[in-house]
Design a protein around this motif. Structure first.
Motif, PDB file in Angstrom:
ATOM      1  N   VAL A   1       5.227   4.032  -9.257  1.00  0.00           N
ATOM      2  CA  VAL A   1       3.920   3.726  -8.652  1.00  0.00           C
ATOM      3  C   VAL A   1       3.056   4.988  -8.637  1.00  0.00           C
ATOM      4  O   VAL A   1       3.536   6.084  -8.350  1.00  0.00           O
ATOM      5  CB  VAL A   1       4.115   3.236  -7.196  1.00  0.00           C
ATOM      6  CG1 VAL A   1       2.780   3.159  -6.470  1.00  0.00           C
ATOM      7  CG2 VAL A   1       4.777   1.884  -7.187  1.00  0.00           C
ATOM      8  N   ILE A   2       1.789   4.816  -8.972  1.00  0.00           N
ATOM      9  CA  ILE A   2       0.826   5.916  -8.795  1.00  0.00           C
ATOM     10  C   ILE A   2       0.176   5.721  -7.417  1.00  0.00           C
ATOM     11  O   ILE A   2       0.281   6.563  -6.549  1.00  0.00           O
ATOM     12  CB  ILE A   2      -0.227   5.926  -9.921  1.00  0.00           C
ATOM     13  CG1 ILE A   2       0.450   6.155 -11.269  1.00  0.00           C
ATOM     14  CG2 ILE A   2      -1.291   6.998  -9.634  1.00  0.00           C
ATOM     15  CD1 ILE A   2      -0.467   6.029 -12.473  1.00  0.00           C
ATOM     16  N   LYS A   3      -0.470   4.563  -7.241  1.00  0.00           N
ATOM     17  CA  LYS A   3      -1.032   4.231  -5.926  1.00  0.00           C
ATOM     18  C   LYS A   3      -1.187   2.714  -5.791  1.00  0.00           C
ATOM     19  O   LYS A   3      -1.677   2.070  -6.732  1.00  0.00           O
ATOM     20  CB  LYS A   3      -2.387   4.922  -5.728  1.00  0.00           C
ATOM     21  CG  LYS A   3      -2.962   4.741  -4.320  1.00  0.00           C
ATOM     22  CD  LYS A   3      -4.252   5.503  -4.136  1.00  0.00           C
ATOM     23  CE  LYS A   3      -4.782   5.370  -2.717  1.00  0.00           C
ATOM     24  NZ  LYS A   3      -4.913   4.020  -2.206  1.00  0.00           N
ATOM     25  N   ASP A   4      -0.789   2.183  -4.671  1.00  0.00           N
ATOM     26  CA  ASP A   4      -0.912   0.758  -4.338  1.00  0.00           C
ATOM     27  C   ASP A   4      -0.369  -0.139  -5.468  1.00  0.00           C
ATOM     28  O   ASP A   4       0.815  -0.156  -5.697  1.00  0.00           O
ATOM     29  CB  ASP A   4      -2.361   0.410  -3.974  1.00  0.00           C
ATOM     30  CG  ASP A   4      -2.883   1.292  -2.846  1.00  0.00           C
ATOM     31  OD1 ASP A   4      -2.069   1.717  -2.011  1.00  0.00           O
ATOM     32  OD2 ASP A   4      -4.094   1.600  -2.815  1.00  0.00           O
TER      33      ASP A   4
ATOM     34  N   ALA B   1      -6.001   0.633  -4.601  1.00  0.00           N
ATOM     35  CA  ALA B   1      -6.009   0.874  -6.048  1.00  0.00           C
ATOM     36  C   ALA B   1      -5.454  -0.337  -6.786  1.00  0.00           C
ATOM     37  O   ALA B   1      -4.374  -0.827  -6.468  1.00  0.00           O
ATOM     38  CB  ALA B   1      -5.180   2.113  -6.373  1.00  0.00           C
TER      39      ALA B   1
ATOM     40  N   ASP C   1       2.163   5.163  -2.290  1.00  0.00           N
ATOM     41  CA  ASP C   1       2.154   5.970  -3.509  1.00  0.00           C
ATOM     42  C   ASP C   1       3.596   6.349  -3.858  1.00  0.00           C
ATOM     43  O   ASP C   1       4.543   5.743  -3.337  1.00  0.00           O
ATOM     44  CB  ASP C   1       1.244   7.206  -3.344  1.00  0.00           C
ATOM     45  CG  ASP C   1       1.654   8.050  -2.155  1.00  0.00           C
ATOM     46  OD1 ASP C   1       2.839   7.998  -1.769  1.00  0.00           O
ATOM     47  OD2 ASP C   1       0.794   8.762  -1.593  1.00  0.00           O
ATOM     48  N   ALA C   2       3.745   7.376  -4.704  1.00  0.00           N
ATOM     49  CA  ALA C   2       5.082   7.739  -5.172  1.00  0.00           C
ATOM     50  C   ALA C   2       6.001   8.166  -4.029  1.00  0.00           C
ATOM     51  O   ALA C   2       7.227   8.117  -4.153  1.00  0.00           O
ATOM     52  CB  ALA C   2       4.966   8.854  -6.210  1.00  0.00           C
ATOM     53  N   ASP C   3       5.420   8.583  -2.904  1.00  0.00           N
ATOM     54  CA  ASP C   3       6.253   9.041  -1.779  1.00  0.00           C
ATOM     55  C   ASP C   3       6.706   7.900  -0.866  1.00  0.00           C
ATOM     56  O   ASP C   3       7.476   8.111   0.070  1.00  0.00           O
ATOM     57  CB  ASP C   3       5.479  10.080  -0.953  1.00  0.00           C
ATOM     58  CG  ASP C   3       5.225  11.323  -1.776  1.00  0.00           C
ATOM     59  OD1 ASP C   3       6.083  11.635  -2.628  1.00  0.00           O
ATOM     60  OD2 ASP C   3       4.156  11.948  -1.597  1.00  0.00           O
TER      61      ASP C   3
ATOM     62  N   HIS D   1       0.877  -1.185   0.000  1.00  0.00           N
ATOM     63  CA  HIS D   1       0.000   0.000   0.000  1.00  0.00           C
ATOM     64  C   HIS D   1       0.908   1.227   0.000  1.00  0.00           C
ATOM     65  O   HIS D   1       1.871   1.288   0.776  1.00  0.00           O
ATOM     66  CB  HIS D   1      -0.856   0.062   1.281  1.00  0.00           C
ATOM     67  CG  HIS D   1      -1.804  -1.082   1.425  1.00  0.00           C
ATOM     68  ND1 HIS D   1      -3.163  -0.956   1.212  1.00  0.00           N
ATOM     69  CD2 HIS D   1      -1.608  -2.375   1.774  1.00  0.00           C
ATOM     70  CE1 HIS D   1      -3.762  -2.115   1.425  1.00  0.00           C
ATOM     71  NE2 HIS D   1      -2.831  -3.007   1.781  1.00  0.00           N
TER      72      HIS D   1
ATOM     73  N   GLY E   1       5.663   3.650   0.841  1.00  0.00           N
ATOM     74  CA  GLY E   1       4.555   2.801   1.269  1.00  0.00           C
ATOM     75  C   GLY E   1       5.060   1.640   2.099  1.00  0.00           C
ATOM     76  O   GLY E   1       6.212   1.636   2.542  1.00  0.00           O
TER      77      GLY E   1
ATOM     78  N   CYS F   1       0.598   1.250 -11.495  1.00  0.00           N
ATOM     79  CA  CYS F   1       1.834   1.935 -11.925  1.00  0.00           C
ATOM     80  C   CYS F   1       1.550   2.872 -13.089  1.00  0.00           C
ATOM     81  O   CYS F   1       0.586   2.693 -13.830  1.00  0.00           O
ATOM     82  CB  CYS F   1       2.835   0.910 -12.444  1.00  0.00           C
ATOM     83  SG  CYS F   1       3.381  -0.216 -11.217  1.00  0.00           S
ATOM     84  N   ASP F   2       2.478   3.791 -13.282  1.00  0.00           N
ATOM     85  CA  ASP F   2       2.444   4.657 -14.454  1.00  0.00           C
ATOM     86  C   ASP F   2       3.266   3.971 -15.547  1.00  0.00           C
ATOM     87  O   ASP F   2       4.495   3.946 -15.478  1.00  0.00           O
ATOM     88  CB  ASP F   2       3.046   6.022 -14.094  1.00  0.00           C
ATOM     89  CG  ASP F   2       3.160   6.928 -15.296  1.00  0.00           C
ATOM     90  OD1 ASP F   2       2.776   6.497 -16.396  1.00  0.00           O
ATOM     91  OD2 ASP F   2       3.652   8.058 -15.130  1.00  0.00           O
TER      92      ASP F   2
END
Ligand code: SF4
Length: 249
Positions: free
Chosen positions: A96-99, A48, A13-15, A11, A17, A102-103
């Motif tokens: 990662v965008i969220k969870d 996500a 995001d880009a910052d 879990h 987890g 990915c981008d």
């Protein structure tokens, strides 16, 4: 028969987890994506996850299961022991965008860098004719569902962010190979040909044919043997064969 499965899901995001443990009910015949959906429907409504067809054909639910790139919808729970901890993490090669999402836009940038099919100038639409053997050769490559698992596993970019600019990855080198093997592609007649472009613009030389891409492909495309190696052979012939070099000069 249903049982309680132990999932360890990333879990964040880009910052940053963390991995969190969850106990989720599993029923006979289910796949990992079923359990991720159950988790979303119960304990973690904001989890996500990208998915679409749940039939192994859309290429959306790519992730890493116990560290191996896989489609979540095609990974059966029956392949794990009932008391095993199953780790689900996002693809490592892409931001990662969220969870678990990915981008993957890197791949769309690379796709745009492969010039499209160029038919011979003197052929009108409707006059194209191909041998069945040539149709069959490209058919294998066209099974690609663009899950980008081969791009994810490829160590050239997985472990080396700085290679991303120079290297297009197995999926797009395979696209170059497909066009190179197309009997009606006339690109080489008017400008740099496909093998030269693969070497100079798509980083073909960085691939050291470890076959990891072939191993993870859910469509069982022989990426290494049928696309990358023949493309390397053609590029080497063009570039290193002294007679061909003389002729080209
Ligand atoms: Fe996925 Fe295989 Fe296509 Fe790579 S070649 S994107 S692993 S289907």
């Amino acid at each position: 028969m249903s049982y309680l499965a132990h999932l360890r899901v990333w879990h964040g995001d880009a910052d940053g987890g963390e991995l969190r443990d969850h106990v989720v009910e599993a029923a006979e015949g289910e796949v990992v994506l079923d359990l991720v959906h159950r988790l979303q429907a119960t304990e973690c409504p904001d989890l996500a996850v990208r998915w679409n067809c749940k039939a192994g054909k859309c290429g959306s639910c790519s992730a890493e299961i116990n560290g191996k790139p896989k489609l979540m919808c095609m990974t059966r729970m029956s392949t794990f022991a009932t008391d095993e901890v199953i780790t689900v993490t996002p693809m490592r090669t892409f931001p990662v965008i969220k969870d678990l999402v990915c981008d993957v836009s890197f791949n769309y940038v690379k796709a745009r860098e492969v010039p499209a099919f160029e038919p011979p100038a003197d052929l009108e639409p409707g006059e194209y004719r191909m041998q069945q053997v040539d149709v069959q050769r490209s058919q294998e490559f066209r099974k690609c569902i663009e899950c980008f698992l081969c791009q994810d596993v490829c160590h050239v970019i997985r472990d080396h962010e700085d290679n991303k600019e120079a290297f297009s990855g197995p999926r797009f080198l395979m696209r170059v190979a497909e066009l190179e093997m197309h009997p009606l592609d006339a690109r080489g007649e008017t400008r740099a040909d496909r093998p030269d472009e693969a070497r100079e613009e798509h980083g073909l030389g960085l691939c050291n044919i470890t076959r990891c891409c072939t191993d993870v492909c859910p469509e069982h495309i022989q990426i290494t043997d049928n696309a990358l190696i023949p493309l390397k052979e053609r590029a080497a012939d063009r570039y290193y064969d002294p007679l061909l070099r003389l002729f080209r000069r």
